[in-house]
Design a protein around this motif. Structure first.
Motif, PDB file in Angstrom:
ATOM      1  N   ALA A 154       0.838  -1.210   0.000  1.00  0.00           N
ATOM      2  CA  ALA A 154       0.000   0.000   0.000  1.00  0.00           C
ATOM      3  C   ALA A 154       0.868   1.254   0.000  1.00  0.00           C
ATOM      4  O   ALA A 154       0.504   2.270  -0.614  1.00  0.00           O
ATOM      5  CB  ALA A 154      -0.929  -0.010   1.212  1.00  0.00           C
ATOM      6  N   MET A 155       2.020   1.198   0.662  1.00  0.00           N
ATOM      7  CA  MET A 155       2.911   2.361   0.734  1.00  0.00           C
ATOM      8  C   MET A 155       3.481   2.726  -0.636  1.00  0.00           C
ATOM      9  O   MET A 155       3.823   3.888  -0.878  1.00  0.00           O
ATOM     10  CB  MET A 155       4.050   2.080   1.717  1.00  0.00           C
ATOM     11  N   ILE A 156       3.578   1.751  -1.530  1.00  0.00           N
ATOM     12  CA  ILE A 156       4.130   2.044  -2.867  1.00  0.00           C
ATOM     13  C   ILE A 156       3.031   2.125  -3.924  1.00  0.00           C
ATOM     14  O   ILE A 156       3.313   2.064  -5.115  1.00  0.00           O
ATOM     15  CB  ILE A 156       5.191   1.004  -3.262  1.00  0.00           C
ATOM     16  N   GLY A 157       1.775   2.260  -3.449  1.00  0.00           N
ATOM     17  CA  GLY A 157       0.701   2.580  -4.373  1.00  0.00           C
ATOM     18  C   GLY A 157      -0.248   1.475  -4.759  1.00  0.00           C
ATOM     19  O   GLY A 157      -1.190   1.718  -5.531  1.00  0.00           O
ATOM     20  N   TYR A 158      -0.050   0.266  -4.239  1.00  0.00           N
ATOM     21  CA  TYR A 158      -0.964  -0.826  -4.570  1.00  0.00           C
ATOM     22  C   TYR A 158      -2.185  -0.796  -3.656  1.00  0.00           C
ATOM     23  O   TYR A 158      -2.143  -0.235  -2.552  1.00  0.00           O
ATOM     24  CB  TYR A 158      -0.257  -2.174  -4.457  1.00  0.00           C
TER      25      TYR A 158
END
Length: 220
Positions: A154-158
């Motif tokens: 989630a931190m890298i956009g997923y």
């Protein structure tokens, strides 16, 4: 006559992390967060819901060899999925707003997703050739406890998974935990109403689990 003990009560599969039951609800089996006695009682509904239960392909650990499951052959050694009525009741207990007409679609999808999870667990278990028949001992919904992997993604956009389960497998006497994240899949433009799911199944991050993940990544 044989009187079933708590250890032989019927295991019933979950309905999307049905761990948050009302305090005044029925006594729950800690191994699956479902009532110790399967509830087939009908709530006031507008249409008849099936009470038929489907036997899964997932072997039960020996704890449940003497299951009380109704409508299931006494010789069955597999977990048993909830009926439409049981699934509806479980959602009502969690204060959701289930619709009777959806049960004929929701329950089969639920069962298919569980079969997908077990199939992927078996792929991991094949790395341990000493046990020919791993079995499912218990499972737990942890929708409100995102896995470390899900948080990093989630931190890298997923996208975040919409649910998480932990399944404990009996590997011929050894308990092994698996973490399962459930994601929405890509919609088919030709059939946008068709549900699409992706499940990320892997061993929990124990020393052995980390080694299994490494072995798979390296192809060894």
């Amino acid at each position: 006559d044989h009187t079933p003990t708590e250890e032989s009560k019927c295991p019933v599969d979950h309905s999307a992390s049905l761990s948050a039951f009302l305090p005044q609800g029925p006594e729950l089996d800690p191994h699956n967060n479902m009532p110790l006695t399967p509830e087939q009682r009908a709530h006031p509904t507008q249409q008849q819901l099936s009470t038929h239960r489907t036997v899964s392909s997932i072997p039960r650990a020996s704890r449940y060899q003497q299951s009380e499951c109704p409508t299931v052959d006494a010789q069955s050694d597999n977990w048993v999925y909830p009926s439409e009525q049981m699934f509806f009741n479980a959602m009502k207990r969690k204060q959701w707003a289930p619709r009777e007409q959806d049960m004929k679609t929701v329950v089969p999808i639920h069962n298919i997703v569980n079969e997908m999870c077990w199939s992927q667990i078996l792929e991991w278990e094949r790395m341990h050739e000493g046990c020919l028949q791993p079995k499912l001992l218990k499972f737990e919904g942890k929708a409100k406890q995102p896995s470390p992997k899900a948080r990093v993604r989630a931190m890298i956009g997923y996208q975040m998974p919409f649910d998480r389960h932990d399944w404990t497998v009996d590997r011929c006497g050894k308990q092994v935990r698996y973490v399962i994240d459930f994601y929405q899949g890509k919609r088919d433009p030709a059939n946008p109403d068709k549900p699409s799911f992706f499940v990320d199944v892997r061993p929990a991050l124990t020393v052995e689990g980390a080694w299994d993940r490494t072995r798979r990544f390296l192809g060894i």
